[in-house]
Motif scaffolding. Structure first.
Motif, PDB file in Angstrom:
ATOM      1  N   MET A   1      12.934   0.552   1.816  1.00  0.00           N
ATOM      2  CA  MET A   1      12.119   1.512   1.098  1.00  0.00           C
ATOM      3  C   MET A   1      10.659   1.172   1.340  1.00  0.00           C
ATOM      4  N   ASP A   2       9.805   2.175   1.324  1.00  0.00           N
ATOM      5  CA  ASP A   2       8.389   1.928   1.566  1.00  0.00           C
ATOM      6  C   ASP A   2       7.646   1.728   0.239  1.00  0.00           C
ATOM      7  N   PHE A   3       6.328   1.489   0.325  1.00  0.00           N
ATOM      8  CA  PHE A   3       5.581   1.166  -0.887  1.00  0.00           C
ATOM      9  C   PHE A   3       5.528   2.338  -1.859  1.00  0.00           C
ATOM     10  N   SER A   4       5.521   3.568  -1.370  1.00  0.00           N
ATOM     11  CA  SER A   4       5.505   4.705  -2.296  1.00  0.00           C
ATOM     12  C   SER A   4       6.791   4.733  -3.119  1.00  0.00           C
ATOM     13  N   ASP A   5       7.932   4.418  -2.484  1.00  0.00           N
ATOM     14  CA  ASP A   5       9.191   4.311  -3.225  1.00  0.00           C
ATOM     15  C   ASP A   5       9.139   3.140  -4.205  1.00  0.00           C
ATOM     16  N   ALA A   6       8.586   2.016  -3.738  1.00  0.00           N
ATOM     17  CA  ALA A   6       8.471   0.832  -4.595  1.00  0.00           C
ATOM     18  C   ALA A   6       7.588   1.125  -5.802  1.00  0.00           C
ATOM     19  N   LEU A   7       6.507   1.845  -5.594  1.00  0.00           N
ATOM     20  CA  LEU A   7       5.602   2.176  -6.691  1.00  0.00           C
ATOM     21  C   LEU A   7       6.286   3.075  -7.720  1.00  0.00           C
ATOM     22  N   ARG A   8       7.080   4.031  -7.252  1.00  0.00           N
ATOM     23  CA  ARG A   8       7.834   4.873  -8.193  1.00  0.00           C
ATOM     24  C   ARG A   8       8.814   4.023  -9.006  1.00  0.00           C
ATOM     25  N   ALA A   9       9.459   3.068  -8.352  1.00  0.00           N
ATOM     26  CA  ALA A   9      10.390   2.183  -9.057  1.00  0.00           C
ATOM     27  C   ALA A   9       9.649   1.301 -10.059  1.00  0.00           C
ATOM     28  N   LEU A  10       8.474   0.799  -9.679  1.00  0.00           N
ATOM     29  CA  LEU A  10       7.673  -0.011 -10.603  1.00  0.00           C
ATOM     30  C   LEU A  10       7.268   0.807 -11.823  1.00  0.00           C
ATOM     31  N   LYS A  11       6.881   2.059 -11.599  1.00  0.00           N
ATOM     32  CA  LYS A  11       6.511   2.939 -12.714  1.00  0.00           C
ATOM     33  C   LYS A  11       7.694   3.195 -13.634  1.00  0.00           C
ATOM     34  N   ALA A  12       8.901   3.130 -13.091  1.00  0.00           N
ATOM     35  CA  ALA A  12      10.117   3.323 -13.896  1.00  0.00           C
ATOM     36  C   ALA A  12      10.568   2.031 -14.577  1.00  0.00           C
ATOM     37  N   GLY A  13       9.786   0.953 -14.408  1.00  0.00           N
ATOM     38  CA  GLY A  13      10.106  -0.297 -15.089  1.00  0.00           C
ATOM     39  C   GLY A  13      10.944  -1.279 -14.289  1.00  0.00           C
ATOM     40  N   ARG A  14      11.105  -1.026 -13.007  1.00  0.00           N
ATOM     41  CA  ARG A  14      11.908  -1.917 -12.157  1.00  0.00           C
ATOM     42  C   ARG A  14      11.032  -3.010 -11.550  1.00  0.00           C
ATOM     43  N   CYS A  15      11.661  -4.022 -10.991  1.00  0.00           N
ATOM     44  CA  CYS A  15      10.983  -5.110 -10.291  1.00  0.00           C
ATOM     45  C   CYS A  15      11.269  -4.967  -8.806  1.00  0.00           C
ATOM     46  N   MET A  16      10.290  -5.341  -7.981  1.00  0.00           N
ATOM     47  CA  MET A  16      10.401  -5.152  -6.540  1.00  0.00           C
ATOM     48  C   MET A  16      10.062  -6.432  -5.792  1.00  0.00           C
ATOM     49  N   ALA A  17      10.642  -6.566  -4.611  1.00  0.00           N
ATOM     50  CA  ALA A  17      10.338  -7.683  -3.713  1.00  0.00           C
ATOM     51  C   ALA A  17      10.319  -7.146  -2.289  1.00  0.00           C
ATOM     52  N   ARG A  18       9.844  -7.987  -1.371  1.00  0.00           N
ATOM     53  CA  ARG A  18       9.809  -7.609   0.043  1.00  0.00           C
ATOM     54  C   ARG A  18      10.732  -8.509   0.841  1.00  0.00           C
ATOM     55  N   GLY A  19      11.371  -7.931   1.825  1.00  0.00           N
ATOM     56  CA  GLY A  19      12.252  -8.691   2.692  1.00  0.00           C
ATOM     57  C   GLY A  19      11.516  -9.737   3.513  1.00  0.00           C
ATOM     58  N   SER A  20      10.236  -9.519   3.783  1.00  0.00           N
ATOM     59  CA  SER A  20       9.473 -10.443   4.614  1.00  0.00           C
ATOM     60  C   SER A  20       8.917 -11.641   3.845  1.00  0.00           C
ATOM     61  N   TRP A  21       8.981 -11.615   2.513  1.00  0.00           N
ATOM     62  CA  TRP A  21       8.478 -12.756   1.746  1.00  0.00           C
ATOM     63  C   TRP A  21       9.380 -13.961   1.990  1.00  0.00           C
ATOM     64  N   VAL A  22       8.777 -15.092   2.289  1.00  0.00           N
ATOM     65  CA  VAL A  22       9.549 -16.291   2.606  1.00  0.00           C
ATOM     66  C   VAL A  22       9.999 -17.048   1.361  1.00  0.00           C
ATOM     67  N   GLU A  23       9.463 -16.700   0.198  1.00  0.00           N
ATOM     68  CA  GLU A  23       9.849 -17.359  -1.039  1.00  0.00           C
ATOM     69  C   GLU A  23      10.949 -16.549  -1.716  1.00  0.00           C
ATOM     70  N   PRO A  24      12.211 -16.977  -1.595  1.00  0.00           N
ATOM     71  CA  PRO A  24      13.278 -16.227  -2.274  1.00  0.00           C
ATOM     72  C   PRO A  24      13.070 -16.283  -3.785  1.00  0.00           C
ATOM     73  N   GLY A  25      13.219 -15.160  -4.436  1.00  0.00           N
ATOM     74  CA  GLY A  25      13.050 -15.109  -5.887  1.00  0.00           C
ATOM     75  C   GLY A  25      11.693 -14.599  -6.331  1.00  0.00           C
ATOM     76  N   LYS A  26      10.736 -14.427  -5.410  1.00  0.00           N
ATOM     77  CA  LYS A  26       9.432 -13.883  -5.766  1.00  0.00           C
ATOM     78  C   LYS A  26       9.575 -12.375  -5.913  1.00  0.00           C
TER      79      LYS A  26
END
Length: 95
Positions: A1-26
């Protein structure tokens, strides 16, 4: 999903992460304006804030942690590797 999808999910109260982040759990989460945070502080501003939760066991992370502001960089705005996550208990994130 792209950032616009992520932003909609954040506005709905969800938490988001990126696949490229090397810190699992961030992950990131949204705190609406004039909302009290779990640590007793508040986001008493006219704007909404994004915070990130460092990975569990991250260097320098002391529990309970203080919410850290998140500002997406251009690569995050254009990335297509965003995904939904469940917040950790006691993280201060919604859920």
């Amino acid at each position: 999903m792209d950032f616009s999808d992520a932003l909609r999910a954040l506005k709905a109260g969800r938490c988001m992460a990126r696949g490229s982040w090397v810190e699992p759990g961030k992950y990131i989460y949204r705190v609406p304006a004039n909302t009290s945070l779990e640590d007793g502080s508040s986001a008493e501003h006219s704007a909404t804030h994004l915070f990130y939760r460092p990975a569990k066991g991250a260097r320098g992370l002391v529990e309970p942690y203080t919410p850290l502001p998140y500002t997406p960089l251009p690569d995050a705005l254009e990335a297509g590797d965003w995904y939904l996550v469940e917040p950790r208990k006691g993280s201060g994130a919604p859920g």
